[in-house]
Scaffold this motif. Structure first.
Motif, mmCIF file in Angstrom:
data_model
loop_
_atom_site.group_PDB
_atom_site.id
_atom_site.type_symbol
_atom_site.label_atom_id
_atom_site.label_comp_id
_atom_site.label_asym_id
_atom_site.label_seq_id
_atom_site.Cartn_x
_atom_site.Cartn_y
_atom_site.Cartn_z
ATOM 1 N N PRO A 203 5.231 -5.752 -13.192
ATOM 2 C CA PRO A 203 4.005 -5.516 -12.812
ATOM 3 C C PRO A 203 2.754 -6.087 -13.427
ATOM 4 O O PRO A 203 1.829 -6.624 -12.769
ATOM 5 C CB PRO A 203 4.020 -3.954 -13.336
ATOM 6 C CG PRO A 203 5.486 -3.647 -13.353
ATOM 7 C CD PRO A 203 6.006 -4.770 -13.748
ATOM 8 N N ARG A 207 0.025 -8.517 -11.678
ATOM 9 C CA ARG A 207 -1.408 -8.357 -11.790
ATOM 10 C C ARG A 207 -2.269 -9.548 -12.216
ATOM 11 O O ARG A 207 -3.309 -9.932 -11.616
ATOM 12 C CB ARG A 207 -1.740 -7.394 -13.020
ATOM 13 C CG ARG A 207 -1.183 -5.948 -12.715
ATOM 14 C CD ARG A 207 -1.386 -5.228 -13.881
ATOM 15 N NE ARG A 207 -0.312 -4.004 -13.849
ATOM 16 C CZ ARG A 207 0.261 -3.199 -14.650
ATOM 17 N NH1 ARG A 207 0.178 -3.617 -16.011
ATOM 18 N NH2 ARG A 207 1.112 -2.203 -14.535
ATOM 19 N N ASN A 231 11.165 -2.097 -9.795
ATOM 20 C CA ASN A 231 10.271 -2.302 -11.100
ATOM 21 C C ASN A 231 9.942 -3.688 -11.196
ATOM 22 O O ASN A 231 9.945 -4.278 -12.258
ATOM 23 C CB ASN A 231 11.479 -2.043 -12.360
ATOM 24 C CG ASN A 231 10.733 -1.744 -13.539
ATOM 25 O OD1 ASN A 231 9.325 -1.410 -13.447
ATOM 26 N ND2 ASN A 231 11.055 -2.109 -14.540
ATOM 27 N N GLU A 234 3.649 -4.719 -8.188
ATOM 28 C CA GLU A 234 3.263 -3.370 -7.424
ATOM 29 C C GLU A 234 2.940 -3.474 -6.212
ATOM 30 O O GLU A 234 2.876 -4.693 -5.510
ATOM 31 C CB GLU A 234 2.191 -2.848 -8.639
ATOM 32 C CG GLU A 234 2.427 -2.555 -9.880
ATOM 33 C CD GLU A 234 1.382 -2.313 -10.935
ATOM 34 O OE1 GLU A 234 1.518 -1.293 -11.613
ATOM 35 O OE2 GLU A 234 0.563 -3.349 -11.121
ATOM 36 N N ASP A 236 0.038 -3.430 -4.762
ATOM 37 C CA ASP A 236 -1.234 -4.304 -4.086
ATOM 38 C C ASP A 236 -0.695 -5.774 -3.816
ATOM 39 O O ASP A 236 -1.323 -6.575 -3.294
ATOM 40 C CB ASP A 236 -2.307 -4.121 -5.139
ATOM 41 C CG ASP A 236 -1.653 -4.538 -6.552
ATOM 42 O OD1 ASP A 236 -0.649 -4.709 -6.886
ATOM 43 O OD2 ASP A 236 -2.794 -4.236 -7.388
ATOM 44 N N ARG A 270 13.555 2.134 -8.825
ATOM 45 C CA ARG A 270 12.534 2.585 -7.937
ATOM 46 C C ARG A 270 12.648 2.104 -6.596
ATOM 47 O O ARG A 270 11.807 1.851 -5.759
ATOM 48 C CB ARG A 270 11.211 1.980 -8.720
ATOM 49 C CG ARG A 270 10.960 2.724 -10.095
ATOM 50 C CD ARG A 270 9.606 2.024 -10.664
ATOM 51 N NE ARG A 270 8.638 2.473 -9.742
ATOM 52 C CZ ARG A 270 7.296 1.639 -9.769
ATOM 53 N NH1 ARG A 270 7.163 1.011 -10.642
ATOM 54 N NH2 ARG A 270 6.243 2.086 -8.722
ATOM 55 N N TRP A 277 6.911 1.666 0.243
ATOM 56 C CA TRP A 277 5.839 1.001 0.442
ATOM 57 C C TRP A 277 6.150 -0.144 1.552
ATOM 58 O O TRP A 277 5.109 -0.247 2.484
ATOM 59 C CB TRP A 277 5.895 0.134 -0.976
ATOM 60 C CG TRP A 277 5.459 0.747 -1.996
ATOM 61 C CD1 TRP A 277 5.294 2.084 -2.287
ATOM 62 C CD2 TRP A 277 5.456 0.174 -3.391
ATOM 63 N NE1 TRP A 277 4.902 2.105 -3.580
ATOM 64 C CE2 TRP A 277 5.266 0.990 -4.331
ATOM 65 C CE3 TRP A 277 5.869 -1.213 -3.759
ATOM 66 C CZ2 TRP A 277 5.141 0.663 -5.549
ATOM 67 C CZ3 TRP A 277 5.734 -1.586 -5.041
ATOM 68 C CH2 TRP A 277 5.417 -0.526 -6.057
#
Length: 297
Positions: A203, A207, A231, A234, A236, A270, A277
């Motif tokens: 993540p 970012r 994991n 993300e 986006d 996850r 998603w």
């Protein structure tokens, strides 16, 4: 555990179209990508690219236990790797190459690329096992007379008509999940298709990628799911990539989030969330390594 395939059988795998599920074919000449299946219980990542002119590029390769299958596969392609790219400093990505360097047989290996961090950083922010396996890999390189060519952010290569662009490199300032977050991010494309490789980026690294000037370079036809599909980056990041297809270097237990055979959804991973998603993004197909060898033309 799967047994290693002999060269003749691998040749059959390469030539019989019925073996390959969900093959995307283009009317234009284009490179071929294979996603190789894991040969041990472990998650791993192994991709092979062959250009229209016959150049062979490997991305990662998997665990030491994946080396025999990979060697047989590469023998069927001519026993030469022109370029070998290691996404980051973890054994489930460089372990097969380490084993092959010790016993290459007839396989000839050209240039090896990565984006690495110094030993002291790795010792400080990685685990003892991560540090030990990295030092062993470096020793294997030295023993074989090889060295790593460092890839630079924004760097581009054109290998026999296939473009490689470096959108992300090692991130020494990110300390949580440190080594995964220093995965290379590569965009690979020609006139027919594009692939985004995310390695095991987490993540925090995702970012940083979205905040960089390379955000607009993430769009792709195919995306390799970060950290084996759980994991990792993300949602986006995947939204920015807007893929039509997903490449999952993911064993069955992880694909189903199944811990110790207790059933789908029983594990701590996850993967099921990330699968949802991709449904939200309306991807056309998921290529999962647990299903076997995948070929994309």
């Amino acid at each position: 555990m799967r047994t290693s395939l002999g060269i003749a059988f691998v040749l059959t795998l390469l030539s019989v179209s019925a073996v390959f599920a969900n093959i995307e074919r283009s009317a234009k000449p284009t490179f071929t990508l294979w996603q190789l299946p894991e040969q041990t219980h472990s998650q791993m990542m192994s991709y092979v690219i062959r250009t229209t002119g016959g150049k062979v590029i490997v991305i990662d390769g998997g665990m030491p236990g994946d080396a025999p299958y990979l060697k047989g596969f590469l023998a069927a392609l001519g026993n030469r790797v022109d370029h070998w790219i290691i996404s980051h400093m973890h054994d489930d990505h460089f372990g097969a190459l380490r084993a092959i360097l010790a016993q290459p047989g007839d396989l000839k290996i050209g240039r090896i690329y990565s984006s690495t961090l110094d030993d002291e950083w790795t010792k400080q922010y990685g685990s003892e096992g991560e540090y030990k396996s990295w030092i062993e890999f470096k020793q294997a390189l030295r023993n074989a007379g090889k060295r790593i060519i460092e890839l630079r952010l924004g760097g581009r290569m054109n290998i026999d008509g296939v473009n490689f662009e470096v959108l992300g490199v090692a991130n020494p300032e990110i300390h949580p999940n440190a080594i995964n977050n220093s995965s290379l991010v590569l965009r690979v494309w020609d006139a027919s298709k594009s692939i985004l490789f995310l390695g095991d980026l987490g993540p925090e690294g995702g970012r940083k990628l979205l905040q960089s000037k390379y955000r607009d370079r993430l769009d792709c036809d195919y995306v390799q799911m970060a950290h084996h599909g759980q994991n990792g980056v993300e949602l986006d990041v995947y939204q920015a990539a807007s893929p039509r297809f997903c490449l999952w270097p993911t064993p069955r237990w992880l694909w189903d989030n199944n811990i110790n055979g207790q059933g789908k959804g029983t594990g701590p991973w996850r993967t099921l969330e990330v699968r949802a998603w991709m449904e939200q993004l309306q991807v056309k197909a998921n290529y999962v390594s647990a299903d076997g060898l995948h070929r994309i033309d």
